[in-house]
Write a protein that holds these residues in place. Structure first.
Motif, short mmCIF file in Angstrom:
data_model
loop_
_atom_site.label_atom_id
_atom_site.label_comp_id
_atom_site.label_asym_id
_atom_site.label_seq_id
_atom_site.Cartn_x
_atom_site.Cartn_y
_atom_site.Cartn_z
N TYR A 1 0.29 0.26 -8.32
CA TYR A 1 -0.99 -0.05 -7.67
C TYR A 1 -1.23 -1.53 -7.40
N ALA B 1 -1.97 -4.85 -5.71
CA ALA B 1 -2.57 -5.03 -4.39
C ALA B 1 -1.60 -5.65 -3.39
N ILE C 1 -12.37 -1.48 -7.94
CA ILE C 1 -11.57 -0.54 -7.16
C ILE C 1 -12.56 0.53 -6.69
N CYS D 1 3.13 4.73 -5.46
CA CYS D 1 2.89 3.64 -4.50
C CYS D 1 2.96 4.15 -3.07
N TRP E 1 -0.48 6.74 -2.79
CA TRP E 1 -1.87 6.37 -3.07
C TRP E 1 -2.18 4.89 -2.96
N ASN E 2 -1.18 4.03 -3.00
CA ASN E 2 -1.45 2.61 -2.79
C ASN E 2 -1.79 2.38 -1.32
N ALA E 3 -2.77 1.55 -1.05
CA ALA E 3 -3.20 1.31 0.34
C ALA E 3 -2.08 0.75 1.20
N GLN E 4 -1.03 0.21 0.58
CA GLN E 4 0.11 -0.31 1.33
C GLN E 4 1.22 0.72 1.51
N PHE F 1 0.82 6.93 2.47
CA PHE F 1 -0.63 6.74 2.57
C PHE F 1 -1.03 6.40 4.00
N ASN F 2 -0.21 5.60 4.66
CA ASN F 2 -0.54 5.14 6.00
C ASN F 2 0.02 6.05 7.09
N PRO G 1 -0.77 9.39 7.99
CA PRO G 1 -1.01 9.62 6.56
C PRO G 1 -0.61 11.03 6.13
N THR H 1 -14.73 9.35 3.83
CA THR H 1 -13.35 9.77 4.06
C THR H 1 -13.28 10.84 5.14
#
Length: 507
Positions: free
Chosen positions: A96, A98, A120, A173, A176-179, A183-184, A186, A378
């Motif tokens: 996680y 950043a 968070i 990662c 769930w990590n924004a990077q 996740f992207n 998605p 969301t």
């Protein structure tokens, strides 16, 4: 919804920083006053998740034979210790951080450095980190059951630490990590269908494959009967703890106390119920009018696993269908170990990987934006909203996690197994007599006084083969065809002698 604490932290006019504040100079709690109810719920959800770990230990202990059951309970304690430390040491940072890249985090938060007051979402980062630690504990505990009744404890714990580091953390990662790249994309994964269940089930399959089959499953004459779970009561208690814990597992994954959270709790409970119904309905048909308590418990777990990626995305009527299809789908795969020719006796792959795959696919089909928008922010769409490419994203998640987990787990196992002193497999006599006797110090569920008395009398070793009845935990002499033939010959001789005597007396 309350104001996000980050909005307060970003007000540099009051000497706040995006990383929080200095507790020596200011009261950092001020930023969380308006959203404190979110913290209260997440603290409760974190505590709710915790019983899943000992619940899994009880579930596994009931499924195996008594002679190795206590060892599985020790493993649940071992995982609690090792993975809690791993998460503090560098696990959280690798998952996680950043400043992560799309595939793995950095060591920015090594040893929980700077994890103090930064927000968070609505939560202070220490609470978020602890909540996610529960997920790591559950995942590794699920996976570690892949080689029950034949693996040493020390190598298993070292493997657990390494597996969490190079398998679980990168997948978290991604997801769930924004990077993260999933996740992207998605890919939609609400509470861990991929990082928790598909990865742990696939890891358990690799574990069982590398460590090899149990002795009885390598016996060409199949002289040892298939055992039954030695203690359905333990399985029932463990399942109850898992079902209870899943309210925190799924319900807390909103990371807030919103209307969506209430909806998630409803979806979770209903899917578990319909999982029991689907699994038990097939049992009733296949067992000709009889039910199975163990089957009902497995159906509950299958329903919970299937709804995990979907709980915060799908309408409640689809949640009922997902739980039912999860139970039915897992029950139809009852012979998956025979199909794959792997001795994965805890059926972790069947329950978690297959159940997770079913849930991930159905999430892509049934995700509805009005459900995810119940938290006010969301938006997630599936086929029901005409977002047809979402199913492709879900399949990408499945393939990536299964492929990465299996390959890396096999490599890791082979490396550790070749390190002196860390060979996974116990010697044959220890496997035969039970892991409790040899890996624990004077502890076990078995009837040890009787077992030791029989062993001393020489009853537990006949022709080099020993049999466990699967219920008492006591090893019994293996039946042999030669003894049966000897008895037949003796009967024939006795009958002949009796006939001769009759003839002589009549003459």
């Amino acid at each position: 919804m309350a104001e996000l604490p980050s909005a307060v932290f970003n007000d540099t006019s009051l000497d706040w920083t995006s990383a929080g504040g200095n507790s020596r100079d200011m009261d950092v709690n001020v930023a969380y006053v308006a959203s404190g109810f979110h913290q209260v719920w997440m603290m409760a959800a974190t505590v709710f998740v915790f019983p899943i770990i000992p619940g899994l230990g009880l579930f596994y202990a009931g499924l195996c034979r008594r002679k190795s059951a206590t060892t599985l309970l020790w493993q649940s304690m071992g995982v609690l210790g090792v993975i809690s430390f791993q998460w503090f040491f560098w696990g959280y940072s690798l998952a996680y951080a950043a400043d992560a890249n799309p595939y793995i985090g950095t060591l920015t938060n090594f040893g929980m450095r700077n994890v103090v007051s930064v927000a968070i979402g609505y939560l202070p980062e220490p609470l978020f980190a602890l909540y996610q630690c529960m997920f790591a504990l559950c995942t590794v505990m699920i996976m570690i059951g892949g080689a029950f009744e034949r693996a040493r404890l020390l190598p298993s714990m070292i493997f657990a630490f390494c597996w969490a580091t190079i398998v679980y953390c990168p997948i978290v990662c991604w997801t769930w990590n924004a990077q993260g790249w999933l996740f992207n994309l998605p890919a939609l994964d609400f509470a861990g269908g991929g990082p928790v269940h598909i990865s742990s089930g696939t890891g358990a399959l690799a574990y069982a494959l590398v460590i090899g089959k149990r002795l009885e499953n390598n016996d060409p004459k199949r002289r040892i009967p298939k055992y039954v779970p030695h203690n359905p009561t333990l399985i029932f208690i463990g399942t109850w703890m898992i079902w209870f814990g899943w309210f925190g597992f799924n319900g807390g994954s909103t990371l807030n106390a919103s209307v969506r959270t209430s909806y998630v709790l409803q979806n979770t409970n209903l899917a578990a119920a319909t999982g029991v119904m689907g699994f038990s309905a097939l049992d009733y048909v296949l067992y000709k009018g009889r039910f199975s308590l163990v089957g009902a418990c497995q159906g509950c777990v299958a329903g919970l696993v299937a709804i995990t990626p979907a709980a915060g995305f799908v309408p409640v009527y689809f949640a009922a269908l997902i739980g039912f299809l999860g139970g039915v789908g897992v029950r139809l795969c009852a012979n998956v170990n025979e199909w794959l020719r792997v001795d994965e006796g805890m059926e972790v792959f069947k329950l978690h990987a297959i159940g997770g795959i079913i849930g991930a696919i159905l999430t892509g089909l049934f995700a509805a934006d009005w459900v995810s928008l119940l938290d006010g922010a969301t938006e997630a769409q599936g086929w029901v909203d005409h977002n047809y490419i979402q199913l492709g994203y879900q399949l990408a998640e499945i393939c990536a996690i299964v492929g990465y987990t299996f390959v890396v787990t096999v490599i890791l196992l082979l490396i550790i197994d070749h390190i002196p002193g860390l060979k996974f497999r116990v010697p044959e006599h220890q496997e035969i007599e039970g892991l409790d006797k040899h890996l624990l110090f004077e502890e076990g569920m078995g009837d040890y006084e009787l077992a030791e008395a029989l062993h001393a009398a020489g009853f537990l070793n006949v022709g080099g083969m020993m049999v466990n009845d699967g219920i008492t935990g006591v090893e019994l002499p293996a039946p042999s065809s030669s003894s049966a033939d000897d008895n037949k010959d003796k009967a024939v001789e006795a009958a002949s002698a009796e006939t001769s005597e009759k003839v002589m007396s009549s003459s």
